[in-house]
Design a protein around this motif. Structure first.
Motif, PDB file in Angstrom:
ATOM      1  N   VAL A   1     -25.558 -59.209  -5.825  1.00 45.28           N
ATOM      2  CA  VAL A   1     -26.713 -60.000  -5.416  1.00 45.28           C
ATOM      3  C   VAL A   1     -26.499 -60.469  -3.988  1.00 45.28           C
ATOM      4  CG1 VAL A   1     -28.006 -62.129  -5.896  1.00 45.28           C
ATOM      5  CG2 VAL A   1     -27.122 -60.766  -7.788  1.00 45.28           C
ATOM      6  N   VAL A   2     -27.563 -60.446  -3.189  1.00 48.14           N
ATOM      7  CA  VAL A   2     -27.491 -60.989  -1.833  1.00 48.14           C
ATOM      8  C   VAL A   2     -28.486 -62.140  -1.713  1.00 48.14           C
ATOM      9  CG1 VAL A   2     -26.651 -58.900  -0.717  1.00 48.14           C
ATOM     10  CG2 VAL A   2     -29.096 -59.234  -0.942  1.00 48.14           C
ATOM     11  N   ASN A   3     -28.066 -63.196  -1.034  1.00 47.06           N
ATOM     12  CA  ASN A   3     -28.915 -64.365  -0.810  1.00 47.06           C
ATOM     13  C   ASN A   3     -29.087 -64.596   0.681  1.00 47.06           C
ATOM     14  OD1 ASN A   3     -29.495 -65.401  -3.440  1.00 47.06           O
ATOM     15  ND2 ASN A   3     -27.375 -66.054  -3.586  1.00 47.06           N
ATOM     16  N   GLY A   4     -30.303 -64.941   1.074  1.00 46.80           N
ATOM     17  CA  GLY A   4     -30.594 -65.285   2.463  1.00 46.80           C
ATOM     18  C   GLY A   4     -30.662 -66.791   2.617  1.00 46.80           C
ATOM     19  N   ILE A   5     -29.793 -67.334   3.446  1.00 50.49           N
ATOM     20  CA  ILE A   5     -29.755 -68.775   3.691  1.00 50.49           C
ATOM     21  C   ILE A   5     -30.523 -69.034   4.985  1.00 50.49           C
ATOM     22  CG2 ILE A   5     -28.277 -70.811   3.908  1.00 50.49           C
ATOM     23  CD1 ILE A   5     -27.770 -69.014   1.338  1.00 50.49           C
ATOM     24  N   ILE A   6     -31.607 -69.779   4.872  1.00 49.72           N
ATOM     25  CA  ILE A   6     -32.433 -70.099   6.031  1.00 49.72           C
ATOM     26  C   ILE A   6     -32.374 -71.604   6.220  1.00 49.72           C
ATOM     27  CG2 ILE A   6     -34.724 -69.915   7.066  1.00 49.72           C
ATOM     28  CD1 ILE A   6     -35.269 -67.683   4.908  1.00 49.72           C
TER      29      ILE A   6
ATOM     30  N   LEU B   1     -34.780 -73.575  -8.716  1.00 50.21           N
ATOM     31  CA  LEU B   1     -34.717 -73.282  -7.287  1.00 50.21           C
ATOM     32  C   LEU B   1     -33.530 -72.380  -6.959  1.00 50.21           C
ATOM     33  CD1 LEU B   1     -35.631 -76.810  -5.924  1.00 50.21           C
ATOM     34  CD2 LEU B   1     -37.045 -74.758  -5.813  1.00 50.21           C
ATOM     35  N   ILE B   2     -33.812 -71.369  -6.155  1.00 47.61           N
ATOM     36  CA  ILE B   2     -32.810 -70.380  -5.740  1.00 47.61           C
ATOM     37  C   ILE B   2     -33.039 -70.044  -4.271  1.00 47.61           C
ATOM     38  CG2 ILE B   2     -32.554 -69.353  -8.037  1.00 47.61           C
ATOM     39  CD1 ILE B   2     -34.512 -67.126  -7.110  1.00 47.61           C
ATOM     40  N   PHE B   3     -32.083 -69.357  -3.669  1.00 40.01           N
ATOM     41  CA  PHE B   3     -32.272 -68.834  -2.323  1.00 40.01           C
ATOM     42  C   PHE B   3     -33.107 -67.561  -2.398  1.00 40.01           C
ATOM     43  CE2 PHE B   3     -28.155 -71.058  -1.754  1.00 40.01           C
ATOM     44  CZ  PHE B   3     -28.547 -71.919  -0.734  1.00 40.01           C
ATOM     45  N   PRO B   4     -33.827 -67.220  -1.318  1.00 48.20           N
ATOM     46  CA  PRO B   4     -34.475 -65.912  -1.308  1.00 48.20           C
ATOM     47  C   PRO B   4     -33.404 -64.829  -1.372  1.00 48.20           C
ATOM     48  CG  PRO B   4     -34.998 -67.163   0.710  1.00 48.20           C
ATOM     49  CD  PRO B   4     -34.042 -67.973  -0.098  1.00 48.20           C
TER      50      PRO B   4
ATOM     51  N   LYS C   1     -20.191 -58.778 -14.490  1.00 48.40           N
ATOM     52  CA  LYS C   1     -19.609 -59.635 -13.464  1.00 48.40           C
ATOM     53  C   LYS C   1     -20.623 -59.701 -12.330  1.00 48.40           C
ATOM     54  CE  LYS C   1     -15.399 -60.451 -11.001  1.00 48.40           C
ATOM     55  NZ  LYS C   1     -14.010 -60.516 -11.311  1.00 48.40           N
ATOM     56  N   ILE C   2     -20.839 -60.883 -11.804  1.00 46.40           N
ATOM     57  CA  ILE C   2     -21.828 -61.050 -10.746  1.00 46.40           C
ATOM     58  C   ILE C   2     -21.128 -61.413  -9.445  1.00 46.40           C
ATOM     59  CG2 ILE C   2     -23.870 -62.325  -9.990  1.00 46.40           C
ATOM     60  CD1 ILE C   2     -24.425 -62.890 -12.972  1.00 46.40           C
ATOM     61  N   GLU C   3     -21.432 -60.652  -8.407  1.00 38.99           N
ATOM     62  CA  GLU C   3     -20.908 -60.931  -7.071  1.00 38.99           C
ATOM     63  C   GLU C   3     -22.094 -61.312  -6.197  1.00 38.99           C
ATOM     64  OE1 GLU C   3     -17.820 -58.586  -4.521  1.00 38.99           O
ATOM     65  OE2 GLU C   3     -19.819 -57.750  -4.144  1.00 38.99           O
ATOM     66  N   VAL C   4     -22.032 -62.510  -5.620  1.00 35.44           N
ATOM     67  CA  VAL C   4     -23.127 -63.006  -4.781  1.00 35.44           C
ATOM     68  C   VAL C   4     -22.628 -63.123  -3.347  1.00 35.44           C
ATOM     69  CG1 VAL C   4     -24.752 -64.897  -4.383  1.00 35.44           C
ATOM     70  CG2 VAL C   4     -24.087 -64.297  -6.720  1.00 35.44           C
TER      71      VAL C   4
ATOM     72  N   THR D   1     -26.613 -71.254  -6.718  1.00 37.30           N
ATOM     73  CA  THR D   1     -27.211 -71.862  -5.524  1.00 37.30           C
ATOM     74  C   THR D   1     -26.523 -73.191  -5.218  1.00 37.30           C
ATOM     75  OG1 THR D   1     -29.319 -70.751  -5.920  1.00 37.30           O
ATOM     76  CG2 THR D   1     -29.369 -72.690  -4.496  1.00 37.30           C
ATOM     77  N   LYS D   2     -26.213 -73.982  -6.252  1.00 44.36           N
ATOM     78  CA  LYS D   2     -25.500 -75.251  -6.048  1.00 44.36           C
ATOM     79  C   LYS D   2     -24.139 -75.018  -5.405  1.00 44.36           C
ATOM     80  CE  LYS D   2     -27.442 -77.959  -9.835  1.00 44.36           C
ATOM     81  NZ  LYS D   2     -27.166 -78.595 -11.125  1.00 44.36           N
ATOM     82  N   LYS D   3     -23.409 -73.995  -5.882  1.00 46.30           N
ATOM     83  CA  LYS D   3     -22.090 -73.689  -5.306  1.00 46.30           C
ATOM     84  C   LYS D   3     -22.211 -73.366  -3.820  1.00 46.30           C
ATOM     85  CE  LYS D   3     -19.873 -71.703  -9.401  1.00 46.30           C
ATOM     86  NZ  LYS D   3     -19.322 -70.464  -9.978  1.00 46.30           N
TER      87      LYS D   3
END
Length: 136
Positions: free
Chosen positions: A12-17, A32-35, A81-84, A123-125
Motif C-alpha cells: 500500500v502507498v499513502n500520499g501525505i499532503i 479517516l485515511i491518507f489518500p 502481511k501489509i507493507e505501507v 494512519t495514526k502510526k
C-alpha cells in the motif's frame, strides 16, 4: 506478492499532503485515511500513488518524496502481511471528492483534532511519526 509460508504481501502507498501544519485525510467507510491505496500488479509505487490520488482527489501530484515504510503485520481478515509506504507529496490543485469513488469526504486536519476523530490504526502510526519529526 507471496512470502515464505504462503503469506500474501499487500503493498500500500499513502500520499501525505501537508499545508499550513494541517494534513489532508480522506473519509472512507466512516474512517479517516491518507489518500492512496493498494498497488496493482506491475505497478510501481509512484504510478500507484499518482493513480490513487487522481481517483480520490482529482488532483495531480507535482512532487513526491519517500518518507518511510511501515509494516502493519498480518491483516486480521486473512493471512496477509501489509507493507505501507508513506510519501510526502504536493498536488496541483485543491482536492475534491470524485463522483463514483469510495471517498466520501476530504478534510484538512490539525494535530489538535486527531484525538476526537475516527482514524485508521495505520494512519495514526504515520501521524505520530510526522509529529515526532515535527512535520505537523
Amino acid at each position: 506478492m507471496i512470502l515464505e509460508g504462503g503469506v500474501n504481501m499487500i503493498e500500500v502507498v499513502n500520499g501525505i499532503i501537508i499545508s499550513d501544519k494541517k494534513v489532508l485525510l480522506c473519509e472512507k467507510n466512516g474512517i479517516l485515511i491518507f489518500p492512496g491505496g493498494k498497488k496493482e500488479p506491475g505497478e510501481n509505487d509512484e504510478r500507484c500513488l499518482r493513480r490513487e490520488v487522481k481517483e480520490e482527489t482529482g488532483s495531480n501530484i507535482t512532487k513526491i518524496e519517500k518518507l518511510f515504510c511501515e509494516e502493519s503485520g498480518i491483516s486480521p481478515s486473512s493471512i496477509r502481511k501489509i507493507e505501507v509506504k508513506a510519501y510526502l507529496i504536493t498536488i496541483d490543485r485543491e482536492p475534491r471528492t470524485q463522483k463514483g469513488d469510495s471517498i466520501k469526504k476530504i478534510k484538512w486536519v490539525e494535530k489538535t483534532e486527531f484525538a476526537e476523530l475516527v482514524i485508521s490504526t495505520t494512519t495514526k502510526k504515520i501521524l505520530k511519526k510526522l509529529i515526532k519529526e515535527k512535520m505537523l
